[in-house]
Design a protein around this motif. Structure first.
Motif, short mmCIF file in Angstrom:
data_model
loop_
_atom_site.label_atom_id
_atom_site.label_comp_id
_atom_site.label_asym_id
_atom_site.label_seq_id
_atom_site.Cartn_x
_atom_site.Cartn_y
_atom_site.Cartn_z
N ASP A 159 0.87 -1.17 0.00
CA ASP A 159 0.00 0.00 0.00
C ASP A 159 0.91 1.23 0.00
N PRO A 160 0.84 2.07 -1.04
CA PRO A 160 1.71 3.26 -1.05
C PRO A 160 1.59 4.11 0.20
N ALA A 161 0.43 4.07 0.84
CA ALA A 161 0.25 4.86 2.06
C ALA A 161 1.09 4.32 3.21
N SER A 162 1.57 3.08 3.10
CA SER A 162 2.38 2.49 4.17
C SER A 162 3.86 2.84 4.03
N VAL A 163 4.22 3.50 2.95
CA VAL A 163 5.62 3.88 2.69
C VAL A 163 5.73 5.40 2.78
N LYS A 164 6.74 5.86 3.47
CA LYS A 164 6.97 7.30 3.57
C LYS A 164 7.53 7.81 2.25
N LEU A 165 6.86 8.77 1.65
CA LEU A 165 7.29 9.35 0.39
C LEU A 165 7.90 10.72 0.65
N VAL A 166 9.16 10.87 0.28
CA VAL A 166 9.90 12.11 0.51
C VAL A 166 9.98 12.88 -0.81
N ASN A 167 9.45 14.08 -0.84
CA ASN A 167 9.51 14.89 -2.05
C ASN A 167 10.95 15.32 -2.31
N THR A 168 11.45 14.98 -3.50
CA THR A 168 12.82 15.32 -3.87
C THR A 168 12.84 15.74 -5.34
N SER A 169 13.97 16.24 -5.77
CA SER A 169 14.22 16.39 -7.21
C SER A 169 15.18 15.28 -7.60
N PRO A 170 15.18 14.85 -8.87
CA PRO A 170 16.09 13.78 -9.28
C PRO A 170 17.55 14.03 -8.93
N PRO A 171 18.10 15.25 -9.09
CA PRO A 171 19.51 15.43 -8.74
C PRO A 171 19.83 15.18 -7.27
N GLU A 172 18.84 15.33 -6.39
CA GLU A 172 19.07 15.12 -4.96
C GLU A 172 19.07 13.64 -4.58
N GLN A 173 18.45 12.82 -5.38
CA GLN A 173 18.15 11.45 -4.96
C GLN A 173 19.39 10.58 -4.72
N PRO A 174 20.41 10.60 -5.56
CA PRO A 174 21.58 9.74 -5.30
C PRO A 174 22.23 10.00 -3.95
N ALA A 175 22.38 11.28 -3.58
CA ALA A 175 23.01 11.61 -2.30
C ALA A 175 22.14 11.17 -1.13
N LEU A 176 20.84 11.36 -1.25
CA LEU A 176 19.92 10.93 -0.19
C LEU A 176 19.97 9.42 0.00
N LEU A 177 20.09 8.71 -1.12
CA LEU A 177 20.19 7.25 -1.04
C LEU A 177 21.50 6.84 -0.38
N ALA A 178 22.60 7.46 -0.77
CA ALA A 178 23.91 7.11 -0.22
C ALA A 178 23.98 7.38 1.28
N ARG A 179 23.29 8.44 1.73
CA ARG A 179 23.31 8.76 3.17
C ARG A 179 22.34 7.90 3.97
N GLY A 180 21.47 7.16 3.28
CA GLY A 180 20.49 6.35 3.98
C GLY A 180 19.24 7.11 4.36
N ASP A 181 19.08 8.32 3.83
CA ASP A 181 17.88 9.10 4.13
C ASP A 181 16.64 8.53 3.45
N ILE A 182 16.85 7.83 2.35
CA ILE A 182 15.76 7.13 1.66
C ILE A 182 16.25 5.72 1.32
N ASP A 183 15.29 4.80 1.20
CA ASP A 183 15.63 3.43 0.84
C ASP A 183 15.73 3.24 -0.67
N GLY A 184 15.06 4.09 -1.41
CA GLY A 184 15.07 3.93 -2.86
C GLY A 184 14.43 5.11 -3.55
N PHE A 185 14.52 5.09 -4.86
CA PHE A 185 13.83 6.09 -5.67
C PHE A 185 13.63 5.53 -7.07
#
Length: 326
Positions: A159-185
């Motif tokens: 259920d998408p509602a069971s996953v926390k969705l973090v609003n980002t821009s594509p350029p931000e996503q790799p760094a957020l993933l590397a830091r562990g701030d998000i699990d995926g994109f």
């Protein structure tokens, strides 16, 4: 993808977007081409999905067809379609999702046909050690990014509602993933490739869960009514360039590199993720457009209805291009 990595990071957000091959050829009579067309401005984003238009511009194909065409690079996303609405360009290339959201507020816009499709341009990147069933946080960007993320999670039985969705821009996503701030994109290159270089991994493309996107050519109804033959001549050139792009990716990569100062190897890799070719709208396109409208209405991005049977000009390519698609 433009004049620097920094500018590319700003502009690539809206690239979207995204292509079954149906090549045509620009061979209209020279007497017709010689009549001229007046200035035709085509708004595009700044990523490889616009390769046929970059190629046609770089190699003088519009000029050879007797057309005075100016390719206008925008920040992508809704900007191209909004230029058509404002009258600052006559045509634009836009992803289906973006086009529909602008059409909702501007029902005079018309989509002439498709010039590319892809079910693999968008990819799912996860952090090392995270399995799809374990996803707790996903980075998403508005529009098609949110739509594809919703489809992906549902394909996992989540259920998408069971996953926390973090609003980002594509350029931000790799760094957020590397830091562990998000699990995926779910995004596209070069951002997916950057995530892989810093320890992430690709676990799926949109085709793995039955999703795809298309890029359309848009015009206003008023301009098209008065310039249908000119629009057909421009689209004929785009069709020829799309066939070249699909058959000769190296040639296309050079045009992309020259147009938006993108690394040729990166451009070549990205082009291979897209199917270029001009075609008419199909019943599947209309059904997918209606699904997009329903989704964005549910998200509050679209109010009211979008009459897809009116704004998607089914049959226009076959009726107006010099050599209709097979």
């Amino acid at each position: 993808m433009t004049h620097s990595i920094g500018r590319r990071a700003l502009l690539a957000v809206a690239a979207l977007a995204a292509l079954t091959v149906a090549s045509t050829s620009c061979t209209r009579p020279a007497t017709e081409a010689a009549q001229g067309s007046g200035l035709i401005r085509i708004s595009v984003g700044v990523d490889p999905s616009y390769a046929p238009i970059f190629l046609a511009d770089a190699e003088g194909m519009f000029e050879d067809a007797g057309l005075d065409v100016q390719v206008m690079q925008t920040e992508g996303g809704a900007a191209g379609a909004q230029n058509v609405v404002a009258g600052t360009s006559e045509l634009s290339g836009n992803a289906d999702s973006t086009a529909l959201t602008v059409m909702a507020a501007n029902p005079s816009l018309r989509a002439l046909g498709v010039f590319e499709d892809s079910d693999r341009y968008f990819q799912v990147a996860l952090r090392e050690g995270v399995e799809p069933k374990d996803i707790e946080t996903m980075g998403v960007f508005p529009g098609i990014g949110l739509y594809f993320t919703d489809l992906y999670l549902r394909s996992l039985g989540r259920d998408p509602a069971s996953v926390k969705l973090v609003n980002t821009s594509p350029p931000e996503q790799p760094a957020l993933l590397a830091r562990g701030d998000i699990d995926g994109f779910l995004s596209f290159d070069p951002w997916v490739e950057q995530a892989v270089e810093t320890g992430g991994r690709v676990v799926a493309t949109t085709g793995d869960f039955g999703a795809r996107y298309s890029q359309w050519i848009l015009a206003s109804d008023s301009w098209l009514s008065a310039n249908e033959d000119v629009a057909a001549r421009v689209f004929d050139v785009i069709a020829e360039a799309a066939a070249i792009t699909d058959a000769d990716p190296e040639r296309a990569a050079k045009a992309i590199s020259d147009s938006i100062q993108m690394d040729p190897a990166e451009a070549r890799r990205t082009v291979s993720q897209i199917d270029f070719g001009v075609r008419d709208f199909t019943d599947d396109d209309v059904a997918r457009a209606n699904q997009l409208v329903t989704f964005f209405r549910g998200q509050g991005k679209i109010t009211g209805e979008v009459d897809t049977s009116r704004v998607l000009l089914s049959g226009w390519v076959t009726d107006h291009l010099n050599q209709p698609p097979a």
